[in-house]
Scaffold this active site. Structure first.
Site, PDB file in Angstrom:
ATOM      1  N   TYR A  84     101.735  10.945  -3.906  1.00  0.00           N
ATOM      2  CA  TYR A  84     102.131   9.984  -2.866  1.00  0.00           C
ATOM      3  C   TYR A  84     102.213  10.671  -1.495  1.00  0.00           C
ATOM      4  O   TYR A  84     101.706  10.160  -0.497  1.00  0.00           O
ATOM      5  CB  TYR A  84     103.485   9.363  -3.250  1.00  0.00           C
ATOM      6  CG  TYR A  84     103.909   8.220  -2.348  1.00  0.00           C
ATOM      7  CD1 TYR A  84     103.333   6.955  -2.480  1.00  0.00           C
ATOM      8  CD2 TYR A  84     104.875   8.402  -1.363  1.00  0.00           C
ATOM      9  CE1 TYR A  84     103.719   5.910  -1.661  1.00  0.00           C
ATOM     10  CE2 TYR A  84     105.267   7.359  -0.543  1.00  0.00           C
ATOM     11  CZ  TYR A  84     104.691   6.111  -0.695  1.00  0.00           C
ATOM     12  OH  TYR A  84     105.066   5.073   0.130  1.00  0.00           O
ATOM     13  N   SER A  91     104.002   6.388   5.851  1.00  0.00           N
ATOM     14  CA  SER A  91     105.382   6.531   5.351  1.00  0.00           C
ATOM     15  C   SER A  91     106.005   7.733   6.045  1.00  0.00           C
ATOM     16  O   SER A  91     105.291   8.555   6.631  1.00  0.00           O
ATOM     17  CB  SER A  91     105.314   6.779   3.833  1.00  0.00           C
ATOM     18  OG  SER A  91     106.569   7.149   3.311  1.00  0.00           O
TER      19      SER A  91
HETATM   20  P1  NAD Z   1     105.296  -3.290  -3.185  1.00  0.00           P
HETATM   21  O1  NAD Z   1     105.082  -2.650  -4.489  1.00  0.00           O
HETATM   22  O2  NAD Z   1     106.229  -4.458  -3.079  1.00  0.00           O
HETATM   23  O3  NAD Z   1     103.899  -3.732  -2.531  1.00  0.00           O
HETATM   24  C1  NAD Z   1     102.698  -3.023  -2.741  1.00  0.00           C
HETATM   25  C2  NAD Z   1     101.626  -4.046  -3.063  1.00  0.00           C
HETATM   26  O4  NAD Z   1     100.356  -3.366  -3.190  1.00  0.00           O
HETATM   27  C3  NAD Z   1     101.893  -4.747  -4.398  1.00  0.00           C
HETATM   28  O5  NAD Z   1     101.919  -6.159  -4.219  1.00  0.00           O
HETATM   29  C4  NAD Z   1     100.758  -4.295  -5.275  1.00  0.00           C
HETATM   30  O6  NAD Z   1     100.339  -5.246  -6.228  1.00  0.00           O
HETATM   31  C5  NAD Z   1      99.675  -3.999  -4.254  1.00  0.00           C
HETATM   32  N1  NAD Z   1      98.648  -3.133  -4.816  1.00  0.00           N
HETATM   33  C6  NAD Z   1      98.840  -2.002  -5.543  1.00  0.00           C
HETATM   34  N2  NAD Z   1      97.649  -1.517  -5.956  1.00  0.00           N
HETATM   35  C7  NAD Z   1      96.693  -2.349  -5.482  1.00  0.00           C
HETATM   36  C8  NAD Z   1      95.291  -2.384  -5.579  1.00  0.00           C
HETATM   37  N3  NAD Z   1      94.598  -1.445  -6.269  1.00  0.00           N
HETATM   38  N4  NAD Z   1      94.601  -3.388  -4.980  1.00  0.00           N
HETATM   39  C9  NAD Z   1      95.284  -4.359  -4.291  1.00  0.00           C
HETATM   40  N5  NAD Z   1      96.623  -4.376  -4.165  1.00  0.00           N
HETATM   41  C10 NAD Z   1      97.328  -3.392  -4.762  1.00  0.00           C
HETATM   42  O7  NAD Z   1     105.805  -2.144  -2.203  1.00  0.00           O
HETATM   43  P2  NAD Z   1     106.012  -2.152  -0.617  1.00  0.00           P
HETATM   44  O8  NAD Z   1     107.240  -1.371  -0.370  1.00  0.00           O
HETATM   45  O9  NAD Z   1     105.865  -3.499  -0.043  1.00  0.00           O
HETATM   46  O10 NAD Z   1     104.776  -1.229  -0.172  1.00  0.00           O
HETATM   47  C11 NAD Z   1     103.843  -1.597   0.839  1.00  0.00           C
HETATM   48  C12 NAD Z   1     103.340  -0.325   1.500  1.00  0.00           C
HETATM   49  O11 NAD Z   1     104.429   0.308   2.169  1.00  0.00           O
HETATM   50  C13 NAD Z   1     102.781   0.714   0.525  1.00  0.00           C
HETATM   51  O12 NAD Z   1     101.615   1.306   1.075  1.00  0.00           O
HETATM   52  C14 NAD Z   1     103.896   1.740   0.442  1.00  0.00           C
HETATM   53  O13 NAD Z   1     103.411   3.017   0.086  1.00  0.00           O
HETATM   54  C15 NAD Z   1     104.428   1.685   1.856  1.00  0.00           C
HETATM   55  N6  NAD Z   1     105.784   2.211   2.039  1.00  0.00           N
HETATM   56  C16 NAD Z   1     106.832   1.646   1.374  1.00  0.00           C
HETATM   57  C17 NAD Z   1     108.110   2.177   1.555  1.00  0.00           C
HETATM   58  C18 NAD Z   1     109.304   1.631   0.817  1.00  0.00           C
HETATM   59  O14 NAD Z   1     110.359   2.257   0.864  1.00  0.00           O
HETATM   60  N7  NAD Z   1     109.214   0.467   0.177  1.00  0.00           N
HETATM   61  C19 NAD Z   1     108.312   3.243   2.437  1.00  0.00           C
HETATM   62  C20 NAD Z   1     107.217   3.774   3.109  1.00  0.00           C
HETATM   63  C21 NAD Z   1     105.951   3.248   2.910  1.00  0.00           C
END
Ligand code: NAD
Length: 259
Positions: free
Chosen positions: A154, A141
């Site tokens: 985080y 991120s």
């Molecule tokens: P999201 O919540 O839609 O997806 C995250 C997924 O991870 C969910 O489907 C959740 O069920 C799954 N998950 C959580 N804990 C888990 C576990 N213990 N075992 C298996 N699966 C698990 O959010 P997203 O935005 O799609 O996030 C995906 C990645 O991107 C994450 O690592 C997040 O930190 C990173 N990220 C997101 C953003 C943003 O702005 N959305 C920015 C930077 C980084």
């Protein structure tokens, strides 16, 4: 001809916003995908959207070693091997200053975002090595290269996976395993909505949401825009790229624009 013809990818967090977008794009490019996540219904509906000929799913908690070993074994059993892994599952945790941050929540965020990536690397690297090499993409991120208030767990976790990535890139090189991070800024998914709600910020569309104004491109990104960089890193288009940090951040890491 697709960029991922004949390739098999594991995608953790595969039914979430970014994971599902990547799964769809990888399948469009000829790959077969194993989606790993916690919720069976969400996984099955993602598989149905992509098509069961190219997608399968495993319910697994990425913090658990045995379940991690099992999802990697599941990909090998179902599709014959693993070429690519997107270690992408993550949680945001709560938003509070360090002095008020729940210790249990700190441990939980580190368990999913750091231990989950460590376990993914531990079990998937041998499988990719068995195929003669491949690519691993870890979702870090902008929170992996700078701080913000209220998100100590985080921020810590997303810095930590850059360390894991660099170690894995060095250890995997002799097996032709490339390892990189993608580092998104705010992307329009459930996670960002949760962060905005916890910060008490008003809802809006992707360009008038409050945090969008802090980005040089003045909008949130879409999951598909992260997925395209994951495709680049997962495919042979990035054949000389390993150990790298790939920003997908609307310019926010470049610095600040005077108002
Ligand atoms: P999201 O919540 O839609 O997806 C995250 C997924 O991870 C969910 O489907 C959740 O069920 C799954 N998950 C959580 N804990 C888990 C576990 N213990 N075992 C298996 N699966 C698990 O959010 P997203 O935005 O799609 O996030 C995906 C990645 O991107 C994450 O690592 C997040 O930190 C990173 N990220 C997101 C953003 C943003 O702005 N959305 C920015 C930077 C980084």
């Amino acid at each position: 001809m697709g960029k991922l013809d004949g390739k098999v990818a594991i995608i953790t967090g595969g039914s979430g916003g970014i994971g599902k977008a990547a799964a769809k794009l990888f399948a469009e490019e000829g790959g077969r995908v194993l989606l790993v996540d916690l919720d069976a219904d969400a996984l099955e509906s993602a598989v149905a959207e992509i098509g069961a000929d190219q997608a399968a799913c495993v319910v697994a908690d990425v913090t658990d070693p045995e379940q991690t070993r099992a999802y990697v074994a599941g990909a090998v059993e179902k599709f014959g091997g693993v070429d690519i892994a997107l270690l992408n599952a993550g949680i945001e945790g709560t938003i509070k200053p360090i002095t008020e941050y729940e210790t249990e929540m700190f441990d939980k965020v580190i368990a999913v975002n750091v231990r989950g990536v460590f376990l993914g690397l531990k079990y998937v690297m041998p499988a990719i090595s068995n195929r003669g090499g491949g690519s691993i993409v870890i979702t870090s991120s902008t929170a992996g290269i700078r701080g913000t208030t209220g998100m100590s767990a985080y921020i810590t976790s997303k810095h930590a996976v850059i360390g894991l990535m660099r170690t894995a890139a060095l250890e995997g090189a002799e097996s032709n395993i490339r390892v990189n991070t993608v580092n998104p800024a705010p992307i329009d998914t459930r996670m960002m909505t949760s962060i905005e709600e916890q910060r008490g910020l008003p809802a809006g569309d992707r360009s008038n949401r409050p945090m969008a104004q802090a980005l040089p491109l003045q909008r949130y990104g879409e999951p598909e825009e992260v997925a395209r960089v994951m495709l680049f890193l997962g495919s042979e288009d990035s054949s000389f790229c390993t150990g790298g940090v790939y920003m997908v951040d609307g310019g926010v890491s470049a610095g600040v624009r005077p108002a």
